[in-house]
Motif scaffolding. Structure first.
Motif, PDB file in Angstrom:
ATOM      1  N   ALA A   1      22.254  39.083  29.171  1.00  0.00           N
ATOM      2  CA  ALA A   1      21.467  37.945  28.693  1.00  0.00           C
ATOM      3  C   ALA A   1      20.016  37.996  29.174  1.00  0.00           C
ATOM      4  O   ALA A   1      19.128  37.428  28.550  1.00  0.00           O
ATOM      5  CB  ALA A   1      22.127  36.642  29.141  1.00  0.00           C
ATOM      6  N   GLU A   2      19.786  38.701  30.304  1.00  0.00           N
ATOM      7  CA  GLU A   2      18.417  38.802  30.818  1.00  0.00           C
ATOM      8  C   GLU A   2      17.713  40.061  30.317  1.00  0.00           C
ATOM      9  O   GLU A   2      16.590  40.350  30.742  1.00  0.00           O
ATOM     10  CB  GLU A   2      18.441  38.790  32.347  1.00  0.00           C
ATOM     11  N   GLY A   3      18.382  40.809  29.463  1.00  0.00           N
ATOM     12  CA  GLY A   3      17.758  41.999  28.897  1.00  0.00           C
ATOM     13  C   GLY A   3      18.018  43.278  29.682  1.00  0.00           C
ATOM     14  O   GLY A   3      17.544  44.350  29.304  1.00  0.00           O
TER      15      GLY A   3
ATOM     16  N   ALA B   1      35.493  39.126  28.354  1.00  0.00           N
ATOM     17  CA  ALA B   1      34.664  39.990  29.209  1.00  0.00           C
ATOM     18  C   ALA B   1      33.208  39.919  28.746  1.00  0.00           C
ATOM     19  O   ALA B   1      32.924  39.672  27.563  1.00  0.00           O
ATOM     20  CB  ALA B   1      35.169  41.426  29.139  1.00  0.00           C
ATOM     21  N   ALA B   2      32.317  40.166  29.697  1.00  0.00           N
ATOM     22  CA  ALA B   2      30.881  40.046  29.407  1.00  0.00           C
ATOM     23  C   ALA B   2      30.456  40.900  28.220  1.00  0.00           C
ATOM     24  O   ALA B   2      29.665  40.461  27.379  1.00  0.00           O
ATOM     25  CB  ALA B   2      30.087  40.424  30.653  1.00  0.00           C
TER      26      ALA B   2
ATOM     27  N   LEU C   1      31.030  39.233  24.896  1.00  0.00           N
ATOM     28  CA  LEU C   1      30.100  38.125  24.648  1.00  0.00           C
ATOM     29  C   LEU C   1      28.712  38.680  24.337  1.00  0.00           C
ATOM     30  O   LEU C   1      28.013  38.197  23.435  1.00  0.00           O
ATOM     31  CB  LEU C   1      30.075  37.188  25.862  1.00  0.00           C
ATOM     32  N   GLN C   2      28.314  39.731  25.063  1.00  0.00           N
ATOM     33  CA  GLN C   2      27.000  40.345  24.797  1.00  0.00           C
ATOM     34  C   GLN C   2      26.937  40.916  23.384  1.00  0.00           C
ATOM     35  O   GLN C   2      25.930  40.772  22.684  1.00  0.00           O
ATOM     36  CB  GLN C   2      26.729  41.464  25.822  1.00  0.00           C
ATOM     37  N   LEU C   3      28.018  41.558  22.961  1.00  0.00           N
ATOM     38  CA  LEU C   3      28.017  42.175  21.627  1.00  0.00           C
ATOM     39  C   LEU C   3      28.104  41.127  20.517  1.00  0.00           C
ATOM     40  O   LEU C   3      27.656  41.368  19.402  1.00  0.00           O
ATOM     41  CB  LEU C   3      29.156  43.185  21.515  1.00  0.00           C
ATOM     42  N   THR C   4      28.667  39.977  20.842  1.00  0.00           N
ATOM     43  CA  THR C   4      28.708  38.899  19.860  1.00  0.00           C
ATOM     44  C   THR C   4      27.287  38.389  19.625  1.00  0.00           C
ATOM     45  O   THR C   4      26.888  38.088  18.499  1.00  0.00           O
ATOM     46  CB  THR C   4      29.628  37.759  20.361  1.00  0.00           C
ATOM     47  N   ASP C   5      26.514  38.336  20.703  1.00  0.00           N
ATOM     48  CA  ASP C   5      25.113  37.905  20.599  1.00  0.00           C
ATOM     49  C   ASP C   5      24.254  38.947  19.891  1.00  0.00           C
ATOM     50  O   ASP C   5      23.390  38.614  19.088  1.00  0.00           O
ATOM     51  CB  ASP C   5      24.512  37.720  22.008  1.00  0.00           C
TER      52      ASP C   5
END
Ligand SMILES: Cc1cc2nc3c(=O)[nH]c(=O)nc-3n(C[C@H](O)[C@H](O)[C@H](O)COP(=O)(O)O)c2cc1C
Length: 184
Positions: A39-41, A68-69, A72-76
């Motif tokens: 989320a912070e790049g 798992a993170a 969620l990251q790939l969903t974003d």
């Protein structure tokens, strides 16, 4: 291994080594590294087991706890890099991929094929990566709703072969995988 002189030969080597990762426990492509962005790049990379590969479509499947993170990251942002170093044939493979979850019905069908002892990986309470007060302050609660199948649609393959002469090439889906040589 003899020297590689054509783009087609190099791409075929990549394809067969990814396929080896499905069938041979010792093949490097069994455990590729998947990199996303948090989320912070920041880049976030982790080892994953390769679960499926379609050599015609150039898609790779991996399985994860849905909470798992990485999921969620790939969903974003469904962009990822996938990498492995295959020492057996002196080949580094770097891929760029668009990664999405399979539709729920397909995930449910694949869940039926996950052996009982492996199901514990999907459904930790609290979710993976949660800070805990003691090493065992969590428990598994396996359930299909927490089973995510991520399908990576490869957009770009970059191969570096450290043969007698080093060879490097890039192949793009958009260009029909014809490829072009790069300075190693
Ligand atoms: C050898 C090895 C294989 C792994 N295979 C998987 C896997 O197939 N799926 C998975 O979600 N995590 C797998 N992991 C754990 C991940 O590397 C990572 O620690 C975990 O998925 C949490 O990552 P995240 O918080 O970035 O989502 C594996 C780890 C190792 C060391």
């Amino acid at each position: 291994m003899s020297d590689i002189t054509t783009l087609a030969e190099l791409l075929e080597l990549v394809r067969t080594r990814i396929e080896a990762g499905l069938h041979d426990r010792d093949a490097a492509a069994r455990l590729p590294v998947l990199a996303t962005r948090d989320a912070e790049g920041w880049p976030s990379a982790r080892s994953m087991v390769l679960r499926d590969f379609d050599p015609g479509e150039w898609t790779l499947d991996i399985h994860s706890d849905a909470d798992a993170a990485k999921v969620l990251q790939l969903t974003d942002a469904p962009r990822a890099a996938i990498q492995f170093w295959d020492a057996e044939v002196a080949l580094q493979v770097r891929m760029r991929a668009h990664v999405v979850r399979l539709p729920h019905e397909e995930e449910k069908a694949l869940w039926e094929e996950v052996p009982d002892d492996a199901r514990a990986r999907y459904g930790a309470v609290p979710p993976p990566g949660t800070p805990i007060a003691a090493h065992d302050a969590w428990h598994p609660n396996p359930r299909p709703a927490r089973f995510a199948v991520l399908r990576a649609r490869v957009l770009r393959v970059e191969a570096l072969h450290l043969g007698e002469t080093h060879r490097r090439a890039r192949f793009e889906r958009e260009e029909g995988w014809q490829g072009s040589w790069l300075v190693p």
